[in-house]
Write a protein that holds these residues in place. Sequence first.
Motif, PDB file in Angstrom:
ATOM      1  N   SER A  95      -5.600  10.429   1.281  1.00  0.00           N
ATOM      2  CA  SER A  95      -4.955   9.532   0.322  1.00  0.00           C
ATOM      3  C   SER A  95      -5.629   8.166   0.364  1.00  0.00           C
ATOM      4  O   SER A  95      -6.102   7.716   1.412  1.00  0.00           O
ATOM      5  CB  SER A  95      -3.462   9.393   0.616  1.00  0.00           C
ATOM      6  OG  SER A  95      -3.248   8.803   1.884  1.00  0.00           O
ATOM      7  N   TYR A  96      -5.658   7.513  -0.787  1.00  0.00           N
ATOM      8  CA  TYR A  96      -6.295   6.205  -0.919  1.00  0.00           C
ATOM      9  C   TYR A  96      -5.384   5.320  -1.765  1.00  0.00           C
ATOM     10  O   TYR A  96      -4.853   5.757  -2.791  1.00  0.00           O
ATOM     11  CB  TYR A  96      -7.660   6.324  -1.601  1.00  0.00           C
ATOM     12  CG  TYR A  96      -8.691   7.085  -0.795  1.00  0.00           C
ATOM     13  CD1 TYR A  96      -9.608   6.430   0.015  1.00  0.00           C
ATOM     14  CD2 TYR A  96      -8.734   8.475  -0.864  1.00  0.00           C
ATOM     15  CE1 TYR A  96     -10.550   7.134   0.743  1.00  0.00           C
ATOM     16  CE2 TYR A  96      -9.671   9.197  -0.145  1.00  0.00           C
ATOM     17  CZ  TYR A  96     -10.580   8.515   0.663  1.00  0.00           C
ATOM     18  OH  TYR A  96     -11.523   9.222   1.388  1.00  0.00           O
ATOM     19  N   THR A  97      -5.230   4.068  -1.333  1.00  0.00           N
ATOM     20  CA  THR A  97      -4.376   3.123  -2.054  1.00  0.00           C
ATOM     21  C   THR A  97      -5.103   1.787  -2.179  1.00  0.00           C
ATOM     22  O   THR A  97      -5.699   1.301  -1.204  1.00  0.00           O
ATOM     23  CB  THR A  97      -3.040   2.909  -1.326  1.00  0.00           C
ATOM     24  OG1 THR A  97      -2.370   4.164  -1.192  1.00  0.00           O
ATOM     25  CG2 THR A  97      -2.151   1.948  -2.108  1.00  0.00           C
ATOM     26  N   ARG A 134     -14.778   4.945  -8.430  1.00  0.00           N
ATOM     27  CA  ARG A 134     -14.529   3.523  -8.175  1.00  0.00           C
ATOM     28  C   ARG A 134     -13.500   3.004  -9.176  1.00  0.00           C
ATOM     29  O   ARG A 134     -13.671   3.116 -10.391  1.00  0.00           O
ATOM     30  CB  ARG A 134     -15.826   2.723  -8.270  1.00  0.00           C
ATOM     31  CG  ARG A 134     -15.655   1.215  -8.078  1.00  0.00           C
ATOM     32  CD  ARG A 134     -17.005   0.552  -7.834  1.00  0.00           C
ATOM     33  NE  ARG A 134     -17.557   0.939  -6.538  1.00  0.00           N
ATOM     34  CZ  ARG A 134     -18.849   1.175  -6.326  1.00  0.00           C
ATOM     35  NH1 ARG A 134     -19.724   1.060  -7.316  1.00  0.00           N
ATOM     36  NH2 ARG A 134     -19.273   1.513  -5.119  1.00  0.00           N
ATOM     37  N   SER A 185     -13.561  14.743   2.161  1.00  0.00           N
ATOM     38  CA  SER A 185     -13.408  13.303   2.042  1.00  0.00           C
ATOM     39  C   SER A 185     -12.873  12.761   3.359  1.00  0.00           C
ATOM     40  O   SER A 185     -12.131  13.472   4.063  1.00  0.00           O
ATOM     41  CB  SER A 185     -12.457  12.964   0.898  1.00  0.00           C
ATOM     42  OG  SER A 185     -12.377  11.562   0.693  1.00  0.00           O
ATOM     43  N   VAL A 218      -4.574   9.288  -4.961  1.00  0.00           N
ATOM     44  CA  VAL A 218      -5.101   7.935  -5.143  1.00  0.00           C
ATOM     45  C   VAL A 218      -4.089   7.112  -5.937  1.00  0.00           C
ATOM     46  O   VAL A 218      -3.541   7.587  -6.937  1.00  0.00           O
ATOM     47  CB  VAL A 218      -6.451   7.962  -5.896  1.00  0.00           C
ATOM     48  CG1 VAL A 218      -7.010   6.547  -6.041  1.00  0.00           C
ATOM     49  CG2 VAL A 218      -7.437   8.868  -5.188  1.00  0.00           C
ATOM     50  N   THR A 230      -3.603   3.150  -7.588  1.00  0.00           N
ATOM     51  CA  THR A 230      -4.014   1.771  -7.852  1.00  0.00           C
ATOM     52  C   THR A 230      -2.817   1.062  -8.493  1.00  0.00           C
ATOM     53  O   THR A 230      -1.717   1.597  -8.555  1.00  0.00           O
ATOM     54  CB  THR A 230      -5.234   1.721  -8.783  1.00  0.00           C
ATOM     55  OG1 THR A 230      -4.840   2.059 -10.119  1.00  0.00           O
ATOM     56  CG2 THR A 230      -6.318   2.696  -8.319  1.00  0.00           C
ATOM     57  N   LEU A 273     -11.358  -0.186  -5.398  1.00  0.00           N
ATOM     58  CA  LEU A 273     -11.077   0.895  -4.461  1.00  0.00           C
ATOM     59  C   LEU A 273     -12.104   1.998  -4.680  1.00  0.00           C
ATOM     60  O   LEU A 273     -12.286   2.463  -5.813  1.00  0.00           O
ATOM     61  CB  LEU A 273      -9.665   1.448  -4.693  1.00  0.00           C
ATOM     62  CG  LEU A 273      -9.293   2.714  -3.912  1.00  0.00           C
ATOM     63  CD1 LEU A 273      -9.250   2.447  -2.421  1.00  0.00           C
ATOM     64  CD2 LEU A 273      -7.955   3.264  -4.408  1.00  0.00           C
ATOM     65  N   ASP A 274     -12.785   2.405  -3.609  1.00  0.00           N
ATOM     66  CA  ASP A 274     -13.762   3.485  -3.667  1.00  0.00           C
ATOM     67  C   ASP A 274     -13.186   4.742  -3.024  1.00  0.00           C
ATOM     68  O   ASP A 274     -12.618   4.689  -1.921  1.00  0.00           O
ATOM     69  CB  ASP A 274     -15.053   3.103  -2.939  1.00  0.00           C
ATOM     70  CG  ASP A 274     -15.866   2.063  -3.708  1.00  0.00           C
ATOM     71  OD1 ASP A 274     -15.501   1.765  -4.864  1.00  0.00           O
ATOM     72  OD2 ASP A 274     -16.851   1.553  -3.148  1.00  0.00           O
ATOM     73  N   VAL A 275     -13.332   5.873  -3.711  1.00  0.00           N
ATOM     74  CA  VAL A 275     -12.880   7.165  -3.195  1.00  0.00           C
ATOM     75  C   VAL A 275     -14.107   8.076  -3.098  1.00  0.00           C
ATOM     76  O   VAL A 275     -14.598   8.561  -4.114  1.00  0.00           O
ATOM     77  CB  VAL A 275     -11.810   7.788  -4.099  1.00  0.00           C
ATOM     78  CG1 VAL A 275     -11.392   9.155  -3.563  1.00  0.00           C
ATOM     79  CG2 VAL A 275     -10.606   6.869  -4.217  1.00  0.00           C
ATOM     80  N   ALA A 333     -10.507  10.792   3.990  1.00  0.00           N
ATOM     81  CA  ALA A 333      -9.040  10.678   4.034  1.00  0.00           C
ATOM     82  C   ALA A 333      -8.447  11.570   2.956  1.00  0.00           C
ATOM     83  O   ALA A 333      -9.145  12.079   2.084  1.00  0.00           O
ATOM     84  CB  ALA A 333      -8.612   9.227   3.833  1.00  0.00           C
ATOM     85  N   LEU A 373      -6.785  15.047  -3.185  1.00  0.00           N
ATOM     86  CA  LEU A 373      -6.794  13.662  -2.720  1.00  0.00           C
ATOM     87  C   LEU A 373      -5.803  12.903  -3.596  1.00  0.00           C
ATOM     88  O   LEU A 373      -5.789  13.068  -4.816  1.00  0.00           O
ATOM     89  CB  LEU A 373      -8.180  13.041  -2.863  1.00  0.00           C
ATOM     90  CG  LEU A 373      -9.324  13.645  -2.055  1.00  0.00           C
ATOM     91  CD1 LEU A 373     -10.606  12.855  -2.322  1.00  0.00           C
ATOM     92  CD2 LEU A 373      -8.999  13.657  -0.575  1.00  0.00           C
TER      93      LEU A 373
END
Length: 563
Positions: free
Chosen positions: A154-156, A183, A150, A82, A84, A164-166, A152, A80
């Motif tokens: 990728s998380y941004t 988090r 998960s 991520v 921030t 931002l929660d993953v 997704a 994954l």
Amino acid sequence: MENRRFFLIAIFGVLLFLTYQAWQKDHPKPLVATTPAAVSTTDEPVLADVSAATATTAANPQPAPAVAEQAPAVSSSARLHVVTDKLRLDISLAGGDLRRVELIGYPVSKAQPDIDLALISEEDPHFFIVQSGLAGSDKPLVTANTLFSSPATSYTLAEGSDSLDVPLEAVGADGLRLRKLYRFKRGSYQIELVQTLVNGSAAPVQASPYVRMQRSPVAAGPEVPFVSTFLGLGFYEQKESGGYRFRKIDFKKLNKEPLETSQTGGWLAMLQHYFIAAVIPPAGEKASYAGKPSSVKGYLGQYHGPLQAVAPAGEQSFSTGLYIGPKLQGHLDSIAPGLELTEDYGILTPIAKPLFWLLAKLHALFGNWGIAIILLTLIVKGLMYKLSEAQFRSMAKMKKFAPRITDIRERYAGDRERLNKAMMELYTKEGFNPLAGCWPLLVQFPVFIALYWVLLESVELRQASLGLWLNDLSAPDPFYVLPVLFGISMWLQQKLGGQMATMDPMQQRMMQFMPIALAAFFTFFPAGLVLYWFVSNVISIAQQWYITRKLEHETVAKEAAKK
């Protein structure tokens, strides 16, 4: 004892201190070559047997023993991604572990401004990962090879969002389900890890959280040659008498004395120059901590929380704090009690902290750390002026009586006892004490060494620029300009002081060689440190010249008054 002797001792003391710092480098232990464990390719997650000891109830939790170590899953497993505003991360779906954490805005080097430093990385020679999971008393639970999914890939952190929660989730046998949640918060290097066990079975389950940091004894990023910095374990230990204390444990020491303890509260961290990765359990929680050589690779720092009972059809969440980032002054104390102690200036911390505070204020005014160093040196030397005046007055008197001292030396060259007696008679008759110049040096030395540690340890000065050719004050001067200027300034101090005239030929040759030796030595030191020493020398030269001229006028005035 003559003042010239103390001057020699002081110079050699500085050289000895710098040499000690230079040769305290850790010699990394060779990494153990291992074959990574294979990842299951079936749909069923791999749930290895990781057992804890005697089960307890949630009403009376007890710490579980250390989790058996496993080789991490192969590096080619799914990730994954991520992002921030402060961190760029890779989270492995095998175990839900942190396999890469880059610190945005902290380049590896000035030569690579577009490549951010990866404090966490599974690449050798700097291998460093953070694993986490749950251990059970009678059932296999999550391990480093448990496969998660998960929503997704990728998380941004979105514009305008503060967090931002993953989420990750794994489903195992007997109706057990595990959820992990990372988090992240805007503007922060803190990470909240929440692990939740959902018990879909017909029987109670015991579970306890753990977080394991595993790394090689090699720091991330380039190191400055001939500058020794700490690399090892940091532990906030509960004292038997009450309260806590901060301990630094070198990796080499863990080979002979592994850390194995249980206590209430505290935290565990992996420390290196400028940066820290810390595991911060909930305050007041009974926990077990361990630090030891890894049976797989490098060294381990592990936290293990208390066992909690999860009833059928129930769930239990375990929250653990993480901090992965720079050792920013004034920020760590708000994250966890005692975490600011990792900003380690040693026994001179009470002096170093105010010096950094003043340095930061000067930087805020002028926006340049190099200018701030120069102004701070001016302020410190100004506050020490009276001490410097006493020192230079003593040196001026020694210079005045240099011809008589030389004559006495030549007259009693073969009789040490009569030489010392004649020198003491001269000091008594003329009413001056050669030791008068010693005490100011002794008082100033702790301040200068504290400032040395401030310039060496403060991450705020990492890759800071002065301007011109000095674009990185934390690295050696690329063109050796400052070391050469330092050597010249030291030579001028010797000439202005005039003490070499009272020395025997051997001592004179040693003193003449000293500026060259130190200048060559300083070519390996961070430019910010050399800038400090050079500016300090220049100010000392100006003070010495002024005080010498002042003494000459006073002498002329006294002689005129007698007439």
